[in-house]
Design a protein around this motif. Structure first.
Motif, mmCIF file in Angstrom:
data_model
loop_
_atom_site.group_PDB
_atom_site.id
_atom_site.type_symbol
_atom_site.label_atom_id
_atom_site.label_comp_id
_atom_site.label_asym_id
_atom_site.label_seq_id
_atom_site.Cartn_x
_atom_site.Cartn_y
_atom_site.Cartn_z
ATOM 1 N N GLY A 234 -11.757 51.517 -6.424
ATOM 2 C CA GLY A 234 -12.850 52.430 -6.721
ATOM 3 C C GLY A 234 -14.204 51.867 -6.311
ATOM 4 O O GLY A 234 -15.184 52.605 -6.215
ATOM 5 N N CYS A 235 -14.276 50.558 -6.059
ATOM 6 C CA CYS A 235 -15.495 49.950 -5.530
ATOM 7 C C CYS A 235 -15.822 50.602 -4.184
ATOM 8 O O CYS A 235 -14.922 51.117 -3.499
ATOM 9 C CB CYS A 235 -15.278 48.450 -5.369
ATOM 10 S SG CYS A 235 -16.788 47.500 -5.096
ATOM 11 N N ASP A 236 -17.088 50.581 -3.775
ATOM 12 C CA ASP A 236 -17.477 51.244 -2.530
ATOM 13 C C ASP A 236 -16.591 50.807 -1.366
ATOM 14 O O ASP A 236 -16.024 51.625 -0.643
ATOM 15 C CB ASP A 236 -18.937 50.920 -2.174
ATOM 16 C CG ASP A 236 -19.916 51.423 -3.212
ATOM 17 O OD1 ASP A 236 -19.640 52.455 -3.850
ATOM 18 O OD2 ASP A 236 -20.968 50.778 -3.389
ATOM 19 N N LYS A 237 -16.506 49.501 -1.173
ATOM 20 C CA LYS A 237 -15.674 48.918 -0.124
ATOM 21 C C LYS A 237 -15.037 47.644 -0.661
ATOM 22 O O LYS A 237 -15.593 46.985 -1.557
ATOM 23 C CB LYS A 237 -16.494 48.577 1.133
ATOM 24 C CG LYS A 237 -17.080 49.777 1.886
ATOM 25 C CD LYS A 237 -17.906 49.307 3.072
ATOM 26 C CE LYS A 237 -18.578 50.457 3.815
ATOM 27 N NZ LYS A 237 -17.623 51.203 4.673
ATOM 28 N N LEU A 238 -13.878 47.283 -0.114
ATOM 29 C CA LEU A 238 -13.244 46.000 -0.396
ATOM 30 C C LEU A 238 -12.790 45.420 0.936
ATOM 31 O O LEU A 238 -12.098 46.095 1.709
ATOM 32 C CB LEU A 238 -12.036 46.178 -1.334
ATOM 33 C CG LEU A 238 -12.323 46.736 -2.733
ATOM 34 C CD1 LEU A 238 -11.011 46.972 -3.489
ATOM 35 C CD2 LEU A 238 -13.217 45.784 -3.532
ATOM 36 N N THR A 239 -13.169 44.178 1.221
ATOM 37 C CA THR A 239 -12.730 43.539 2.458
ATOM 38 C C THR A 239 -11.592 42.572 2.129
ATOM 39 O O THR A 239 -11.732 41.683 1.287
ATOM 40 C CB THR A 239 -13.897 42.848 3.198
ATOM 41 O OG1 THR A 239 -13.403 42.276 4.415
ATOM 42 C CG2 THR A 239 -14.582 41.780 2.369
ATOM 43 N N ILE A 240 -10.451 42.771 2.793
ATOM 44 C CA ILE A 240 -9.180 42.178 2.371
ATOM 45 C C ILE A 240 -8.511 41.485 3.550
ATOM 46 O O ILE A 240 -8.468 42.013 4.663
ATOM 47 C CB ILE A 240 -8.247 43.285 1.807
ATOM 48 C CG1 ILE A 240 -8.966 44.076 0.702
ATOM 49 C CG2 ILE A 240 -6.955 42.698 1.294
ATOM 50 C CD1 ILE A 240 -8.224 45.332 0.248
ATOM 51 N N SER A 241 -7.942 40.311 3.298
ATOM 52 C CA SER A 241 -7.257 39.548 4.347
ATOM 53 C C SER A 241 -5.949 40.236 4.738
ATOM 54 O O SER A 241 -5.370 41.004 3.952
ATOM 55 C CB SER A 241 -6.955 38.139 3.851
ATOM 56 O OG SER A 241 -5.969 38.199 2.816
ATOM 57 N N PRO A 242 -5.437 39.960 5.950
ATOM 58 C CA PRO A 242 -4.174 40.571 6.382
ATOM 59 C C PRO A 242 -3.007 40.306 5.438
ATOM 60 O O PRO A 242 -2.192 41.209 5.208
ATOM 61 C CB PRO A 242 -3.935 39.939 7.759
ATOM 62 C CG PRO A 242 -5.311 39.646 8.264
ATOM 63 C CD PRO A 242 -6.095 39.224 7.046
ATOM 64 N N ASP A 243 -2.911 39.101 4.875
ATOM 65 C CA ASP A 243 -1.803 38.791 3.968
ATOM 66 C C ASP A 243 -1.812 39.701 2.747
ATOM 67 O O ASP A 243 -0.756 40.214 2.333
ATOM 68 C CB ASP A 243 -1.875 37.330 3.512
ATOM 69 C CG ASP A 243 -1.469 36.359 4.605
ATOM 70 O OD1 ASP A 243 -0.906 36.809 5.620
ATOM 71 O OD2 ASP A 243 -1.719 35.148 4.438
#
Length: 321
Positions: A234-243
């Motif tokens: 629900g956060c505006d954006k989340l930056t997430i690793s491939p794993d």
């Protein structure tokens, strides 16, 4: 839907990688890079042509060949990513400039000019800058010029509020690195979901921004596990690793939205922060002080490793001949 698909209905998912193949696989909205990720990418054979092109171009330019090569590698990698993602790519300013406002502004302008020379409009680029006082002041100037920024290495509410007060486009409050610090400091192995200190920090920032009407985008970053991600859905954006993107992709469970813009913060709106107030708030937070300094050191270390790689494999006399 799997959890990654469910997450995309609540939050803009961003890939935290410079790996083109991983970005193609998970189809994120945006992608972020940093010196560590660019260094990893530069060691892959698939990027050798890109780096050779950058080195050849740099040798035709005035100024420092290594610096020009490094700038162009970052831009060319960003251009390749923009062929896949529909939104932003974040390109980081040299971490060694983190305490130099003027130099940060000049480097950002240089990177944007290289993108624009390649036909990429500046509204597709986020210039990534460390959330030091000097970095925030640089970003304020850049935003006024129409150069959108991503303030990274953000661990503290004062850093976040200073960015919002400066009308910065996006901030990247870290989650996992905060968790790392508290686990070590308090001698514990883990924290239950919403009691994770990193999750609590981003939740506080998100709710404060929404309650007080700030437009700055909140993008949670630096995750250690999928529980942290789920607690910030629900956060505006989340930056997430491939794993971790892969783990979410393989999880068929139900994901419940955790953050909502309508949830009000009970925190009174802060007055405009001065430099001395900003530094005092940061000084009073040992975790944020230590992790900000450590993050700048580590990005610098990887940047130097990248420069050594470029110098030895792409810019040496042997390579030239």
């Amino acid at each position: 839907m799997n959890k990654l698909e469910q997450l995309k209905t609540m939050t803009s998912v961003v890939a935290d990688t410079g790996d083109i193949e991983a970005i193609k696989r998970y189809l994120p909205e945006d992608a972020t890079t940093n010196p560590s990720l660019v260094y990893k990418a530069a060691q892959l054979d698939q990027y050798r042509p890109l780096i050779n092109e950058s080195a050849a171009w740099a040798k035709t330019q005035s100024g420092d060949v290594l610096e020009n090569t490094l700038d162009m590698v970052s831009v060319k990698l960003g251009i390749e990513i923009l062929k896949i993602v529909p939104g932003y790519v974040s390109t980081e300013v040299d971490a060694r400039l983190s305490f130099d406002t003027i130099a940060t502004i000049n480097k950002a302008r240089r990177l944007i000019s290289l993108y624009e020379d390649a036909g990429i409009e500046r509204n597709r680029i986020l210039i990534k800058i460390a959330s030091t006082w000097e970095g925030i002041q640089a970003a304020k100037v850049l935003e006024e010029e129409g150069i959108t920024c991503n303030l990274t290495l953000l661990f503290n509410i004062a850093q976040a509020i200073a960015c919002a007060q400066s009308n910065i486009t996006l901030i990247s409050p870290f989650v996992g690195r905060i968790l790392d610090w508290y686990k070590k400091a308090e001698g514990v192995d883990s924290y239950p979901g919403m009691q994770d200190p990193g999750v609590m920090s981003v939740t506080r920032i998100y709710q404060y921004f929404k309650t007080h009407g700030y437009d700055t985008i909140v993008m949670g970053a630096s995750f250690r596990n999928t529980d942290e991600i789920e607690c910030l859905s629900g956060c505006d954006k989340l930056t997430i690793s491939p794993d971790l993107l892969n783990s979410l992709n393989e999880d068929s469970g139900t994901l419940t939205q955790a953050l909502n813009a309508n949830n009000q913060s009970n925190e009174t709106k802060w007055e405009e922060l001065t430099e001395s107030q900003f530094r005092w708030h940061l000084n009073q937070d040992p975790m944020a002080t230590e992790k900000l300094a450590e993050g700048i050191r580590n990005f610098t270390k990887d940047l130097i490793s990248l420069e050594q790689l470029l110098s030895s494999e792409y810019l040496s006399e042997k390579e030239s001949n």
